[in-house]
Design a protein around this motif. Sequence first.
Motif, mmCIF file in Angstrom:
data_model
loop_
_atom_site.group_PDB
_atom_site.id
_atom_site.type_symbol
_atom_site.label_atom_id
_atom_site.label_comp_id
_atom_site.label_asym_id
_atom_site.label_seq_id
_atom_site.Cartn_x
_atom_site.Cartn_y
_atom_site.Cartn_z
ATOM 1 N N MET A 129 48.552 36.705 42.221
ATOM 2 C CA MET A 129 48.111 36.969 40.852
ATOM 3 C C MET A 129 46.955 36.060 40.473
ATOM 4 O O MET A 129 45.984 36.502 39.841
ATOM 5 N N ALA A 130 47.046 34.783 40.840
ATOM 6 C CA ALA A 130 45.955 33.855 40.526
ATOM 7 C C ALA A 130 44.655 34.318 41.164
ATOM 8 O O ALA A 130 43.585 34.250 40.538
ATOM 9 N N LEU A 131 44.713 34.795 42.401
ATOM 10 C CA LEU A 131 43.511 35.316 43.062
ATOM 11 C C LEU A 131 42.897 36.471 42.276
ATOM 12 O O LEU A 131 41.690 36.714 42.371
ATOM 13 N N ALA A 132 43.719 37.194 41.524
ATOM 14 C CA ALA A 132 43.248 38.328 40.731
ATOM 15 C C ALA A 132 42.835 37.931 39.322
ATOM 16 O O ALA A 132 42.471 38.793 38.522
ATOM 17 N N GLY A 133 42.884 36.626 39.001
ATOM 18 C CA GLY A 133 42.453 36.163 37.691
ATOM 19 C C GLY A 133 43.558 35.918 36.693
ATOM 20 O O GLY A 133 43.293 35.582 35.539
ATOM 21 N N VAL A 151 38.234 32.733 34.011
ATOM 22 C CA VAL A 151 38.072 33.489 35.255
ATOM 23 C C VAL A 151 36.615 33.905 35.389
ATOM 24 O O VAL A 151 36.069 34.550 34.479
ATOM 25 N N ALA A 152 35.975 33.564 36.496
ATOM 26 C CA ALA A 152 34.602 33.996 36.760
ATOM 27 C C ALA A 152 34.624 35.213 37.677
ATOM 28 O O ALA A 152 35.156 35.151 38.793
ATOM 29 N N VAL A 153 34.046 36.323 37.193
ATOM 30 C CA VAL A 153 33.981 37.580 37.943
ATOM 31 C C VAL A 153 32.531 37.818 38.346
ATOM 32 O O VAL A 153 31.636 37.834 37.484
ATOM 33 N N ARG A 154 32.277 37.993 39.635
ATOM 34 C CA ARG A 154 30.914 38.201 40.116
ATOM 35 C C ARG A 154 30.392 39.558 39.654
ATOM 36 O O ARG A 154 31.104 40.566 39.662
ATOM 37 N N LEU A 155 29.135 39.588 39.275
ATOM 38 C CA LEU A 155 28.473 40.828 38.854
ATOM 39 C C LEU A 155 27.405 41.267 39.857
ATOM 40 O O LEU A 155 26.574 42.116 39.542
ATOM 41 N N ASP A 156 27.468 40.702 41.076
ATOM 42 C CA ASP A 156 26.455 41.032 42.082
ATOM 43 C C ASP A 156 27.097 41.531 43.378
ATOM 44 O O ASP A 156 26.524 41.431 44.451
ATOM 45 N N THR A 157 28.301 42.080 43.281
ATOM 46 C CA THR A 157 28.992 42.598 44.461
ATOM 47 C C THR A 157 28.716 44.094 44.604
ATOM 48 O O THR A 157 28.168 44.731 43.682
ATOM 49 N N PRO A 158 29.098 44.701 45.727
ATOM 50 C CA PRO A 158 28.905 46.154 45.857
ATOM 51 C C PRO A 158 29.609 46.957 44.769
ATOM 52 O O PRO A 158 29.191 48.074 44.459
ATOM 53 N N ARG A 159 30.644 46.411 44.167
ATOM 54 C CA ARG A 159 31.355 47.128 43.103
ATOM 55 C C ARG A 159 30.721 46.916 41.734
ATOM 56 O O ARG A 159 30.723 47.810 40.886
ATOM 57 N N THR A 160 30.176 45.727 41.495
ATOM 58 C CA THR A 160 29.736 45.395 40.141
ATOM 59 C C THR A 160 28.228 45.396 39.953
ATOM 60 O O THR A 160 27.759 45.349 38.809
ATOM 61 N N ALA A 161 27.464 45.420 41.035
ATOM 62 C CA ALA A 161 26.004 45.353 40.906
ATOM 63 C C ALA A 161 25.493 46.461 39.991
ATOM 64 O O ALA A 161 25.804 47.635 40.183
ATOM 65 N N GLY A 162 24.720 46.066 38.974
ATOM 66 C CA GLY A 162 24.115 47.029 38.071
ATOM 67 C C GLY A 162 24.935 47.372 36.854
ATOM 68 O O GLY A 162 24.423 48.037 35.940
ATOM 69 N N ASP A 164 36.450 40.851 43.145
ATOM 70 C CA ASP A 164 35.247 40.265 42.567
ATOM 71 C C ASP A 164 35.523 38.963 41.824
ATOM 72 O O ASP A 164 34.604 38.344 41.298
ATOM 73 N N VAL A 165 36.800 38.559 41.756
ATOM 74 C CA VAL A 165 37.142 37.281 41.126
ATOM 75 C C VAL A 165 36.722 36.151 42.055
ATOM 76 O O VAL A 165 37.156 36.076 43.203
ATOM 77 N N ASP A 166 35.864 35.280 41.551
ATOM 78 C CA ASP A 166 35.320 34.193 42.363
ATOM 79 C C ASP A 166 36.027 32.871 42.104
ATOM 80 O O ASP A 166 36.403 32.170 43.036
ATOM 81 N N THR A 167 36.197 32.523 40.826
ATOM 82 C CA THR A 167 36.752 31.226 40.458
ATOM 83 C C THR A 167 37.774 31.409 39.346
ATOM 84 O O THR A 167 37.551 32.191 38.412
ATOM 85 N N VAL A 168 38.890 30.701 39.452
ATOM 86 C CA VAL A 168 39.922 30.716 38.414
ATOM 87 C C VAL A 168 40.263 29.275 38.072
ATOM 88 O O VAL A 168 40.544 28.459 38.966
ATOM 89 N N VAL A 169 40.231 28.971 36.792
ATOM 90 C CA VAL A 169 40.523 27.630 36.298
ATOM 91 C C VAL A 169 41.714 27.726 35.352
ATOM 92 O O VAL A 169 41.741 28.581 34.458
ATOM 93 N N VAL A 170 42.719 26.880 35.554
ATOM 94 C CA VAL A 170 43.906 26.851 34.698
ATOM 95 C C VAL A 170 44.117 25.417 34.228
ATOM 96 O O VAL A 170 44.278 24.506 35.047
ATOM 97 N N GLY A 171 44.075 25.226 32.926
ATOM 98 C CA GLY A 171 44.224 23.880 32.386
ATOM 99 C C GLY A 171 43.151 22.934 32.873
ATOM 100 O O GLY A 171 43.374 21.728 33.022
ATOM 101 N N GLY A 172 41.952 23.476 33.122
ATOM 102 C CA GLY A 172 40.830 22.671 33.595
ATOM 103 C C GLY A 172 40.814 22.443 35.082
ATOM 104 O O GLY A 172 39.849 21.894 35.617
ATOM 105 N N ARG A 173 41.871 22.862 35.793
ATOM 106 C CA ARG A 173 41.968 22.666 37.244
ATOM 107 C C ARG A 173 41.531 23.932 37.968
ATOM 108 O O ARG A 173 41.956 25.034 37.627
ATOM 109 N N VAL A 174 40.676 23.776 38.984
ATOM 110 C CA VAL A 174 40.251 24.927 39.782
ATOM 111 C C VAL A 174 41.399 25.328 40.713
ATOM 112 O O VAL A 174 41.813 24.551 41.579
#
Length: 440
Positions: A112-116, A380-391, A405-415
């Motif tokens: 779930m964390a990998l999914a944001g 949650v940082a979601v990339r906007l330059d992937t084959p799914r999100t570009a444009g 497309d989820v790149d980075t997830v931060v919880v309570g300030g911790r990556v």
Amino acid sequence: MTTYRCEQAWLPQGITRDVLITVADDGTIAAITTLDAPGEGWGPRGGEISLRGLVFPGFANAHSHAFHRALRGRTHGDGGTFWTWRERMYALAAKLDPDTYLALARAAYAEMALAGVTCVGEFHYLHHAPGGRRYDDPNAMGVALIQAAKDAGVRLTLLDTCYLAGGIGEPVSAEQLRFSDGTAQAWASRVADLEADATTRIGGAIHSVRAVPRAALSEVGACQGPLHVHLSEQPAENEACLAAYGRTPTELLAEAGVLGPRTTAVHATHLTAGDIALLGGSGTGACFCPTTEGDLADGLGPARELLSAGSPLSLGSDQHAVVDPLVEARALEHGERFRTGQRGRLSPDELLAAMTTAGHTALGWPEAGQLKVGAPADFVAVRLDTPRTAGCLPAQAMFAASASDVDTVVVGGRVVVRDGGHVLGDVGSLLAKAIEGLWA
């Protein structure tokens, strides 16, 4: 303090470019500022952590049964029904103990964390050992879930679930003895020993009007914290309730006084117009789980009507046939399109609320789910330059992006997730090990 530099961020006032989020040592957002020179490079700058793409508030998964993750891809061979699926679920439940549950839930929450997902609502009814025998610690299974969430780096609301009957007027079956405390008083006494902490909150749940008799509804509903209930997931539940009580499940809950802003009706699929009015008029939330409701052929609930009536909508992954809040959000809108033949039944802002603010409020974290000063630093940082999100337009990213497309997830300030990888390592291997051991 730690500062994150966001290429774009979905703030309460809208999507904003070049945003700095400063996190205090206590894991809350200390400051949010906008840079004067938008688009100026993206390398590390003065110790800042750069987040490409669109930064969302953390996603809330408002309805989870962690152990169901071991059923994915194992229930489709002969079609079947919700009720035959349930037999497979009972067989799985019989195999779990606190140690194996910890391993499975840890991996499921990491997925779930990998999914944001930064906050999970666990609808927890697998309480006891086979045959209903109590563990030395009567809350051993719940404690395992709490530890699993900590290990995975996500917040948890443990919705400890009361389960007293095998159906209306029926005793619990042998398979259901693990779920039952026998009486509402015994359930409440056990739940009182569960402890909340900085990343854990405790709530209660009525499994359903099938599993909690009419006389016990008010007592269970008097629990502290958020209250959730499976509601009208199947037409058979409605038919049994009408036959026994002369009321729909929603009407029965209203009569018991358990509807209201701290209550969330999960699924809320097969409702009458009167049910919708009762739920909306009382401010009771509704949690839809579109991928599970599709997987189990449950049907399409009246999402737009509930929201318009006054029921906040949240989202859950339930049995985890899919773990992807972005997919759940667009499936909510797509369900409305299938049901009505109309597009745009739910706006991007309304879908965002279902993923974030409404979900967190339903789980007893009203301070979370927005990027604002004082809120938990969950994003949650979601990339906007992937084959799914570009444009795609950033404001419509939930119609294009997926968990991939989820790149980075931060919880309570911790990556917790960075470059699409979880701090625990290979989550696929963790899942495979936990699940294969159960079915061996």
